[in-house]
Design a protein around this motif. Structure first.
Motif, PDB file in Angstrom:
ATOM      1  N   ILE A 106       0.816  -1.211   0.000  1.00 26.27           N
ATOM      2  CA  ILE A 106       0.000   0.000   0.000  1.00 26.27           C
ATOM      3  C   ILE A 106       0.852   1.264   0.000  1.00 26.27           C
ATOM      4  O   ILE A 106       0.621   2.187  -0.785  1.00 26.27           O
ATOM      5  CB  ILE A 106      -0.987  -0.015   1.184  1.00 26.27           C
ATOM      6  N   GLN A 107       1.869   1.321   0.877  1.00 26.47           N
ATOM      7  CA  GLN A 107       2.680   2.530   0.983  1.00 26.47           C
ATOM      8  C   GLN A 107       3.895   2.521   0.062  1.00 26.47           C
ATOM      9  O   GLN A 107       4.537   3.551  -0.104  1.00 26.47           O
ATOM     10  CB  GLN A 107       3.127   2.739   2.436  1.00 26.47           C
ATOM     11  N   GLY A 108       4.239   1.381  -0.497  1.00 31.21           N
ATOM     12  CA  GLY A 108       5.348   1.303  -1.436  1.00 31.21           C
ATOM     13  C   GLY A 108       6.734   1.446  -0.837  1.00 31.21           C
ATOM     14  O   GLY A 108       7.680   1.814  -1.515  1.00 31.21           O
ATOM     15  N   HIS A 109       6.876   1.136   0.459  1.00 33.54           N
ATOM     16  CA  HIS A 109       8.186   1.214   1.107  1.00 33.54           C
ATOM     17  C   HIS A 109       9.099   0.100   0.588  1.00 33.54           C
ATOM     18  O   HIS A 109       8.639  -0.968   0.208  1.00 33.54           O
ATOM     19  CB  HIS A 109       8.059   1.068   2.626  1.00 33.54           C
ATOM     20  N   SER A 110      10.389   0.369   0.610  1.00 30.80           N
ATOM     21  CA  SER A 110      11.369  -0.644   0.216  1.00 30.80           C
ATOM     22  C   SER A 110      11.512  -1.670   1.336  1.00 30.80           C
ATOM     23  O   SER A 110      11.130  -1.410   2.485  1.00 30.80           O
ATOM     24  CB  SER A 110      12.729   0.012  -0.044  1.00 30.80           C
ATOM     25  N   TRP A 111      12.101  -2.812   1.007  1.00 22.83           N
ATOM     26  CA  TRP A 111      12.340  -3.836   2.035  1.00 22.83           C
ATOM     27  C   TRP A 111      13.281  -3.308   3.111  1.00 22.83           C
ATOM     28  O   TRP A 111      13.143  -3.633   4.276  1.00 22.83           O
ATOM     29  CB  TRP A 111      12.877  -5.124   1.402  1.00 22.83           C
ATOM     30  N   GLN A 112      14.232  -2.481   2.711  1.00 24.66           N
ATOM     31  CA  GLN A 112      15.154  -1.891   3.688  1.00 24.66           C
ATOM     32  C   GLN A 112      14.387  -1.031   4.694  1.00 24.66           C
ATOM     33  O   GLN A 112      14.636  -1.104   5.898  1.00 24.66           O
ATOM     34  CB  GLN A 112      16.218  -1.056   2.978  1.00 24.66           C
ATOM     35  N   GLN A 113      13.440  -0.236   4.211  1.00 18.36           N
ATOM     36  CA  GLN A 113      12.627   0.586   5.104  1.00 18.36           C
ATOM     37  C   GLN A 113      11.755  -0.286   6.016  1.00 18.36           C
ATOM     38  O   GLN A 113      11.577   0.026   7.193  1.00 18.36           O
ATOM     39  CB  GLN A 113      11.718   1.519   4.303  1.00 18.36           C
ATOM     40  N   LEU A 114      11.222  -1.355   5.473  1.00 24.31           N
ATOM     41  CA  LEU A 114      10.346  -2.233   6.255  1.00 24.31           C
ATOM     42  C   LEU A 114      11.099  -2.983   7.344  1.00 24.31           C
ATOM     43  O   LEU A 114      10.555  -3.256   8.413  1.00 24.31           O
ATOM     44  CB  LEU A 114       9.648  -3.241   5.337  1.00 24.31           C
ATOM     45  N   LEU A 115      12.349  -3.310   7.079  1.00 27.98           N
ATOM     46  CA  LEU A 115      13.127  -4.090   8.040  1.00 27.98           C
ATOM     47  C   LEU A 115      13.870  -3.221   9.054  1.00 27.98           C
ATOM     48  O   LEU A 115      14.367  -3.742  10.053  1.00 27.98           O
ATOM     49  CB  LEU A 115      14.102  -5.003   7.293  1.00 27.98           C
ATOM     50  N   GLU A 116      13.926  -1.909   8.836  1.00 21.88           N
ATOM     51  CA  GLU A 116      14.652  -1.023   9.746  1.00 21.88           C
ATOM     52  C   GLU A 116      14.165  -1.101  11.200  1.00 21.88           C
ATOM     53  O   GLU A 116      14.977  -1.110  12.121  1.00 21.88           O
ATOM     54  CB  GLU A 116      14.592   0.417   9.253  1.00 21.88           C
TER      55      GLU A 116
END
Length: 145
Positions: A106-116
């Protein structure tokens, strides 16, 4: 209230009724988690440095999850240790699915952003929140007995 779910859906098995109740409780926890995030962003970050705000927010959310679990445990009904672990795993899976679907799809965050948040950076206690989500049904049952 437990009977209401079973009465409105007479074909609902005991197991399915448990998971429906657990899902409804999780939705309440989700609302509290969103409110906690809003509180962190609008109040705590204005009062404290980022690390302290995230730590306070994480602890507050953990307490909310445990208190909701403790208060709603009678509605889930008594059961075996396996029952409480199943609810905890169910809540953990729902939470992770919600986080990744919301963040990635939905928000289009990268995997790096999601795992931070899993790195504990800046005092983010998200991994502790997930652990409390998993353990709360079992621990609340232990405390109630």
């Amino acid at each position: 209230m437990g009977l209401a779910i079973n009465n409105c859906c007479p074909g609902l098995s005991m197991r399915n009724a448990l998971f429906l109740k657990a899902f409804l409780i999780w939705l309440g926890i989700l609302v509290l988690a969103i409110a906690n995030g809003i509180f962190r962003e609008s109040v705590l970050l204005g009062l404290f440095v980022k690390t302290a705000a995230f730590i306070l927010s994480g602890i507050l959310l953990c307490l909310c999850i445990f208190v909701v679990t403790y208060l709603t445990l009678p509605w889930l009904g008594r059961g075996s240790t396996h029952r409480y672990w199943a609810v905890g795993v169910f809540w953990l899976v729902l939470t992770l699915c919600f986080e990744f679907v919301l963040g990635y799809v939905i928000q289009g965050h990268s995997w790096q952003q999601l795992l931070e948040p899993y790195t504990l950076k800046d005092g983010n206690l998200w991994t502790l929140v997930l652990l409390v989500t998993l353990l709360s049904p079992y621990l609340a049952a232990k405390v109630r007995k």
